[in-house]
Design a protein around this motif. Sequence first.
Motif, short mmCIF file in Angstrom:
data_model
loop_
_atom_site.label_atom_id
_atom_site.label_comp_id
_atom_site.label_asym_id
_atom_site.label_seq_id
_atom_site.Cartn_x
_atom_site.Cartn_y
_atom_site.Cartn_z
N ARG A 1 10.45 -12.18 -9.08
CA ARG A 1 9.10 -11.56 -9.25
C ARG A 1 8.00 -12.05 -8.60
O ARG A 1 7.39 -11.25 -7.97
CB ARG A 1 9.06 -11.42 -10.85
CG ARG A 1 8.08 -10.70 -11.55
CD ARG A 1 7.56 -10.95 -12.69
NE ARG A 1 8.92 -10.91 -13.70
CZ ARG A 1 9.39 -9.78 -14.21
NH1 ARG A 1 8.49 -8.71 -14.05
NH2 ARG A 1 10.38 -9.78 -14.99
N HIS B 1 8.21 -13.68 -5.50
CA HIS B 1 8.31 -13.05 -4.26
C HIS B 1 7.47 -11.91 -4.16
O HIS B 1 6.70 -11.47 -3.22
CB HIS B 1 9.55 -13.26 -3.89
CG HIS B 1 10.14 -14.71 -3.74
ND1 HIS B 1 9.39 -15.75 -2.89
CD2 HIS B 1 11.35 -15.34 -3.72
CE1 HIS B 1 10.24 -16.93 -2.75
NE2 HIS B 1 11.39 -16.52 -3.53
N LEU B 2 8.17 -11.05 -4.95
CA LEU B 2 7.71 -9.60 -4.61
C LEU B 2 6.31 -9.32 -4.86
O LEU B 2 5.56 -8.68 -4.18
CB LEU B 2 8.50 -8.71 -5.63
CG LEU B 2 9.91 -8.55 -5.14
CD1 LEU B 2 10.75 -7.76 -6.21
CD2 LEU B 2 10.20 -7.92 -3.90
N GLN B 3 5.51 -9.94 -6.04
CA GLN B 3 4.24 -9.88 -6.27
C GLN B 3 3.30 -10.57 -5.09
O GLN B 3 2.40 -9.70 -4.63
CB GLN B 3 3.68 -10.69 -7.70
CG GLN B 3 4.31 -10.02 -8.63
CD GLN B 3 4.04 -10.68 -9.93
OE1 GLN B 3 3.76 -11.95 -9.83
NE2 GLN B 3 3.91 -10.00 -11.20
N TRP C 1 4.46 -10.59 -1.71
CA TRP C 1 4.65 -10.01 -0.75
C TRP C 1 4.02 -8.48 -0.79
O TRP C 1 3.38 -8.09 0.26
CB TRP C 1 5.94 -9.67 -0.49
CG TRP C 1 6.92 -11.02 0.02
CD1 TRP C 1 6.33 -12.10 0.45
CD2 TRP C 1 8.09 -11.22 -0.20
NE1 TRP C 1 7.49 -12.98 0.65
CE2 TRP C 1 8.74 -12.51 0.21
CE3 TRP C 1 9.57 -10.12 -0.81
CZ2 TRP C 1 9.90 -13.12 0.15
CZ3 TRP C 1 10.77 -10.77 -0.65
CH2 TRP C 1 10.97 -12.21 -0.25
N GLY C 2 3.92 -8.10 -2.15
CA GLY C 2 3.16 -6.77 -2.10
C GLY C 2 1.68 -7.04 -1.92
O GLY C 2 1.14 -6.19 -1.28
N GLN D 1 19.96 -6.39 0.59
CA GLN D 1 18.38 -6.40 0.19
C GLN D 1 17.75 -7.09 1.21
O GLN D 1 16.52 -7.05 1.71
CB GLN D 1 18.20 -7.05 -1.17
CG GLN D 1 18.47 -5.92 -2.46
CD GLN D 1 18.70 -6.72 -3.60
OE1 GLN D 1 18.31 -7.86 -3.79
NE2 GLN D 1 18.67 -6.07 -4.73
N LEU E 1 14.69 -6.47 4.09
CA LEU E 1 13.46 -7.14 4.21
C LEU E 1 13.51 -7.67 5.93
O LEU E 1 12.28 -7.43 6.23
CB LEU E 1 13.62 -8.52 3.60
CG LEU E 1 13.55 -8.53 1.73
CD1 LEU E 1 13.87 -9.94 1.48
CD2 LEU E 1 12.44 -8.08 1.42
N LEU F 1 9.49 -1.92 -0.42
CA LEU F 1 9.17 -3.58 -0.80
C LEU F 1 9.17 -3.78 -2.15
O LEU F 1 9.87 -4.75 -2.70
CB LEU F 1 8.07 -3.95 0.06
CG LEU F 1 7.86 -5.66 -0.07
CD1 LEU F 1 9.06 -6.41 0.33
CD2 LEU F 1 6.82 -5.98 0.80
N LYS F 2 8.38 -3.20 -2.90
CA LYS F 2 8.00 -3.26 -4.39
C LYS F 2 9.42 -3.13 -5.18
O LYS F 2 9.56 -3.91 -6.15
CB LYS F 2 6.86 -2.39 -4.79
CG LYS F 2 6.67 -2.53 -6.32
CD LYS F 2 5.30 -1.60 -6.40
CE LYS F 2 5.02 -1.52 -7.97
NZ LYS F 2 3.73 -0.53 -8.20
N ASN F 3 9.95 -2.01 -4.88
CA ASN F 3 11.40 -1.69 -5.63
C ASN F 3 12.57 -2.14 -4.78
O ASN F 3 13.66 -1.46 -5.31
CB ASN F 3 11.42 -0.33 -6.04
CG ASN F 3 10.04 0.18 -6.76
OD1 ASN F 3 9.80 -0.43 -7.59
ND2 ASN F 3 9.19 1.00 -6.01
#
Length: 310
Positions: A6, A8-10, A12-13, A59, A63, A98-100
């Motif tokens: 979570r 990482h994704l936040q 990166w987003g 995944q 990336l 990227l988000k999902n």
Amino acid sequence: MSEAARSHLQRWGASFRKGTDFDSWGQLVEAIDEYQILARHLQKEAQSQPNNSEFTEDQKKILAKIATCLELRSAALQSTQSQEGFKLEDLKKLEPILKNILTYNKEFPFDIQPVPPRKILAPGEEEDLEFEEDEEEGGAGAGSPDTFPARVPGRENSTLLPRLPSEPGMMLLTIKIEKIGLKDAGQCIDPYITVSVKDLNGIELTPVQDTPVASRKEDTYIHFNVDIEIQKHVEKLTKGAAIFFEFKHYKPKKRFTSTKCFAFMEMDEIKPGPMVIELYKKPTDFKRKKLQLLTKKPLYLHLHQTLHKE
């Protein structure tokens, strides 16, 4: 979703949106910087070992493809052919992917092959690899050819950045890299120089730039004749900072790009006109603690500095 994934994704987003916002506003230098930093983070995750990653192998392939698209958009922004290359509207299509990414199960929207990852070598590792290479010449190869990734294509395209906008009372520095003297200059394959600005702790102060591959070789010299625009006003560089020049070349037997030597100039050396600086043995010592000259021979990196003031 794990807390680490979570996070990482936040991160990166947020970086992705920041880059596309800069891009939309026409702040190209900032957009390029943001895209390249995010691409490096995604590529690093894509290269990570399964037990060190929050993501599946499929995944990680996505990336890596997103990282390639970021690099392509970055290259398009640096190109004089502004109508060509990867477009901003195409890049924006990747944000929801990227988000999902943990639930994404469709075909990637672009026919993109991930760029083979650049081999990142820890200090001292290059020397071990070169020792192994000597052994291989005697028939005692250490490991299969697949131990190392394929050559990174497009190195000749470089990652040079344009000059920053001028500010009243502030100076900008252009460094022309003219040539470098090496005893085995003629044997270096696809040589280029990576330029970075670091503080005393080795922290990057500006985006890293790669020159194009050298224009020609002549006797003990490799000629570049290329301008580097330092991406910070001279007055804004921190005390003790230095500009580093890492000479790199391709090693076909090991299929990776190696740093052969490096040079640096400190802030008190910033002055208009020609200069020559000494070459030091690798690994690059950004903290400047244990410097060892490359050779006793009079071989140097030849530069020419120009200061611009409004």
